[in-house]
Design a protein around this motif. Structure first.
Motif, PDB file in Angstrom:
ATOM      1  N   ARG A   1       0.880  -1.177   0.000  1.00 37.64           N
ATOM      2  CA  ARG A   1       0.000   0.000   0.000  1.00 37.64           C
ATOM      3  C   ARG A   1       0.907   1.213   0.000  1.00 37.64           C
ATOM      4  O   ARG A   1       1.628   1.441   0.972  1.00 37.64           O
ATOM      5  CB  ARG A   1      -0.928   0.010   1.209  1.00 37.64           C
ATOM      6  CG  ARG A   1      -1.981   1.126   1.134  1.00 37.64           C
ATOM      7  CD  ARG A   1      -2.880   1.137   2.357  1.00 37.64           C
ATOM      8  NE  ARG A   1      -3.641  -0.087   2.517  1.00 37.64           N
ATOM      9  CZ  ARG A   1      -4.784  -0.361   1.872  1.00 37.64           C
ATOM     10  NH1 ARG A   1      -5.278   0.530   1.016  1.00 37.64           N
ATOM     11  NH2 ARG A   1      -5.413  -1.484   2.073  1.00 37.64           N
ATOM     12  N   ASP A   2       0.858   1.956  -1.086  1.00 36.18           N
ATOM     13  CA  ASP A   2       1.855   3.002  -1.326  1.00 36.18           C
ATOM     14  C   ASP A   2       3.227   2.325  -1.322  1.00 36.18           C
ATOM     15  O   ASP A   2       3.476   1.456  -2.124  1.00 36.18           O
ATOM     16  CB  ASP A   2       1.747   4.113  -0.284  1.00 36.18           C
ATOM     17  CG  ASP A   2       0.392   4.825  -0.364  1.00 36.18           C
ATOM     18  OD1 ASP A   2      -0.144   4.946  -1.485  1.00 36.18           O
ATOM     19  OD2 ASP A   2      -0.133   5.210   0.699  1.00 36.18           O
ATOM     20  N   GLU A   3       4.129   2.691  -0.434  1.00 35.41           N
ATOM     21  CA  GLU A   3       5.443   2.059  -0.366  1.00 35.41           C
ATOM     22  C   GLU A   3       5.584   1.160   0.855  1.00 35.41           C
ATOM     23  O   GLU A   3       6.689   0.726   1.186  1.00 35.41           O
ATOM     24  CB  GLU A   3       6.538   3.129  -0.341  1.00 35.41           C
ATOM     25  CG  GLU A   3       6.636   3.951  -1.619  1.00 35.41           C
ATOM     26  CD  GLU A   3       6.955   3.082  -2.825  1.00 35.41           C
ATOM     27  OE1 GLU A   3       7.808   2.177  -2.689  1.00 35.41           O
ATOM     28  OE2 GLU A   3       6.365   3.311  -3.896  1.00 35.41           O
ATOM     29  N   GLN A   4       4.472   0.856   1.511  1.00 38.62           N
ATOM     30  CA  GLN A   4       4.505   0.056   2.723  1.00 38.62           C
ATOM     31  C   GLN A   4       4.184  -1.406   2.410  1.00 38.62           C
ATOM     32  O   GLN A   4       3.151  -1.715   1.816  1.00 38.62           O
ATOM     33  CB  GLN A   4       3.497   0.600   3.752  1.00 38.62           C
ATOM     34  CG  GLN A   4       3.800   2.005   4.238  1.00 38.62           C
ATOM     35  CD  GLN A   4       5.122   2.064   5.003  1.00 38.62           C
ATOM     36  OE1 GLN A   4       5.430   1.182   5.815  1.00 38.62           O
ATOM     37  NE2 GLN A   4       5.889   3.113   4.735  1.00 38.62           N
ATOM     38  N   GLU A   5       5.083  -2.291   2.803  1.00 35.74           N
ATOM     39  CA  GLU A   5       4.830  -3.714   2.633  1.00 35.74           C
ATOM     40  C   GLU A   5       3.710  -4.157   3.564  1.00 35.74           C
ATOM     41  O   GLU A   5       3.660  -3.749   4.726  1.00 35.74           O
ATOM     42  CB  GLU A   5       6.093  -4.523   2.944  1.00 35.74           C
ATOM     43  CG  GLU A   5       7.262  -4.220   2.025  1.00 35.74           C
ATOM     44  CD  GLU A   5       8.492  -5.043   2.357  1.00 35.74           C
ATOM     45  OE1 GLU A   5       8.357  -5.959   3.221  1.00 35.74           O
ATOM     46  OE2 GLU A   5       9.563  -4.784   1.794  1.00 35.74           O
TER      47      GLU A   5
ATOM     48  N   THR B   1     -13.412  -6.002   3.486  1.00 37.50           N
ATOM     49  CA  THR B   1     -14.068  -5.438   2.307  1.00 37.50           C
ATOM     50  C   THR B   1     -14.033  -3.917   2.379  1.00 37.50           C
ATOM     51  O   THR B   1     -14.382  -3.310   3.404  1.00 37.50           O
ATOM     52  CB  THR B   1     -15.523  -5.922   2.235  1.00 37.50           C
ATOM     53  OG1 THR B   1     -15.536  -7.345   2.206  1.00 37.50           O
ATOM     54  CG2 THR B   1     -16.209  -5.380   0.988  1.00 37.50           C
ATOM     55  N   GLY B   2     -13.587  -3.303   1.288  1.00 38.82           N
ATOM     56  CA  GLY B   2     -13.466  -1.862   1.230  1.00 38.82           C
ATOM     57  C   GLY B   2     -12.051  -1.373   1.435  1.00 38.82           C
ATOM     58  O   GLY B   2     -11.725  -0.238   1.070  1.00 38.82           O
ATOM     59  N   GLU B   3     -11.181  -2.222   2.020  1.00 38.47           N
ATOM     60  CA  GLU B   3      -9.797  -1.822   2.248  1.00 38.47           C
ATOM     61  C   GLU B   3      -8.873  -2.238   1.109  1.00 38.47           C
ATOM     62  O   GLU B   3      -7.667  -2.002   1.174  1.00 38.47           O
ATOM     63  CB  GLU B   3      -9.292  -2.427   3.562  1.00 38.47           C
ATOM     64  CG  GLU B   3      -9.979  -1.875   4.797  1.00 38.47           C
ATOM     65  CD  GLU B   3      -9.394  -2.432   6.075  1.00 38.47           C
ATOM     66  OE1 GLU B   3      -8.477  -3.277   5.964  1.00 38.47           O
ATOM     67  OE2 GLU B   3      -9.834  -2.031   7.167  1.00 38.47           O
ATOM     68  N   GLU B   4      -9.449  -2.857   0.063  1.00 39.38           N
ATOM     69  CA  GLU B   4      -8.596  -3.313  -1.043  1.00 39.38           C
ATOM     70  C   GLU B   4      -8.164  -2.171  -1.957  1.00 39.38           C
ATOM     71  O   GLU B   4      -7.198  -2.304  -2.718  1.00 39.38           O
ATOM     72  CB  GLU B   4      -9.318  -4.385  -1.858  1.00 39.38           C
ATOM     73  CG  GLU B   4     -10.508  -3.890  -2.655  1.00 39.38           C
ATOM     74  CD  GLU B   4     -11.802  -3.899  -1.849  1.00 39.38           C
ATOM     75  OE1 GLU B   4     -12.881  -3.875  -2.460  1.00 39.38           O
ATOM     76  OE2 GLU B   4     -11.719  -3.921  -0.597  1.00 39.38           O
ATOM     77  N   ALA B   5      -8.873  -1.058  -1.890  1.00 38.80           N
ATOM     78  CA  ALA B   5      -8.526   0.080  -2.741  1.00 38.80           C
ATOM     79  C   ALA B   5      -7.126   0.583  -2.409  1.00 38.80           C
ATOM     80  O   ALA B   5      -6.766   0.737  -1.243  1.00 38.80           O
ATOM     81  CB  ALA B   5      -9.551   1.200  -2.551  1.00 38.80           C
ATOM     82  N   GLY B   6      -6.342   0.830  -3.448  1.00 38.58           N
ATOM     83  CA  GLY B   6      -5.000   1.356  -3.270  1.00 38.58           C
ATOM     84  C   GLY B   6      -3.925   0.310  -3.080  1.00 38.58           C
ATOM     85  O   GLY B   6      -2.741   0.640  -2.980  1.00 38.58           O
TER      86      GLY B   6
END
Length: 340
Positions: free
Chosen positions: A244-248, A275-280
């Motif tokens: 997520r972004d640059e965070q493993e 559910t819903g946290e998969e974005a990005g």
């Protein structure tokens, strides 16, 4: 008898042909490994099979049903002459008979009974600096019990008490220990150097991975399982991580790296999210064949791709159906015209 068995362990290093003379060691490190698996069901039935690898590529096979070592690769013979190869075949025929006899004698001496399973792993690795590391490990009933270190045989710390007798017998044979050292420190590095020279193009090949995303079975209510598939890459080392972004994402679970039929590899990375946290979220793949250009797959892109493929499949079915109906109508019309 016991000293013959040790000699047999040493000769396992000859699964790959010996290279006589000097050879240039390539600027890559590839371990040479050979594995012997011997099964003794009772005092009258046994079988032994051997496999050998150079790096990740299998180079030799030796089946219990054959007296001939099979060359798996065109370059598996290395620098071995025909006469040397014939001598090697004979050597292994003698070795297998002696090994069987000696194990049967050891079973009589020790507080162990049939069935007996033995695995022997031996080999070496030549580093770019022309230094080498070698090993011999022995497992009994699937448990590591014995290794050769430096100039002598050494049991593992938790080896059974009867290993003291075995170690005393093995280390009491100075000639055999010297032979082991010679095979590990001289012969094995020569074998590796010759195979590196003969098989360089295949050993050092680079194949870029293909990667795609999919959704796995739901891990529970309100959660999703995201899958990142990576396949078709060579060599084996690969790095795959959900980001997520640059965070493993520390919840990433990576499967074992499995072989494909074409000697490339496959792996998948799994991440369970609410559910819903998969974005990005993205899946990042690093591999030596990519030249520093990582593969980055965005979950949203993968979802749209999956949806697009579904729509495309539906459209294809509709087109096929229309074509089929049109063809049927045309055939019937021609049939009626012929009748009239």
């Amino acid at each position: 008898m016991p000293s013959n068995m040790v000699c047999g362990l040493c000769l396992l290093l000859w699964v790959l042909p010996q290279v006589w003379g000097s050879s240039k060691v390539q600027e890559s490190s590839f371990p040479f490994r050979c594995l012997q698996i011997s099964s003794f069901a009772n005092s009258s039935w046994m079988r032994t099979d051997c496999l050998a690898w150079m790096g990740e590529l299998q180079t030799h096979r030796w089946s219990n049903d054959s007296d001939t070592i099979q060359l798996v690769k065109p370059w598996s013979q290395g620098k071995l002459s025909r006469q040397q190869q014939e001598n090697l075949q004979h050597l292994f025929w003698v070795y297998r008979s002696a090994f069987t006899r000696d194990i049967q004698e050891f079973v009589k001496m020790l507080p162990e009974d049939y069935p007996v399973e033995l695995q022997l792993s031996a080999g070496c690795e030549v580093d770019p600096g022309n230094t080498s590391k070698s090993f011999i490990h022995v497992a009994f009933q699937g448990v590591h019990i014995l290794s050769f270190q430096g100039t002598s045989w050494v049991p593992v710390p938790d080896a059974p008490s009867w290993m003291k007798l075995v170690i005393r017998i093995l280390n009491g044979d100075q000639g055999t220990r010297e032979m082991v050292q010679w095979l590990l420190n001289d012969t094995c590095p020569q074998v590796v150097s010759g195979l590196l020279e003969a098989g360089k193009s295949e050993l050092e090949k680079q194949v870029k991975p293909q990667a795609w995303l999919s959704r796995g079975p739901s891990p529970g209510p309100g959660h999703l399982q995201l899958l990142c598939h990576v396949s078709g890459f060579y060599p084996k080392p690969v790095w795959v991580m959900w980001m997520r972004d640059e965070q493993e994402q520390l919840g990433t679970q990576r499967s074992d790296i499995m072989p494909n039929a074409d000697e490339t590899w496959y792996v998948q990375a799994t991440l369970d999210v609410a559910t819903g946290e998969e974005a990005g979220l993205t899946c990042r793949v690093k591999h030596s064949s990519l030249g520093g250009q990582d593969i980055i797959l965005h979950w949203a892109d993968g979802r749209r791709t999956s949806l697009g493929l579904t729509v495309l499949a539906v459209l294809a079915c509709l087109v096929f159906l229309f074509v089929l109906l049109g063809l049927t109508f045309w055939i019937r019309r021609r049939h009626y015209q012929d009748i009239l």
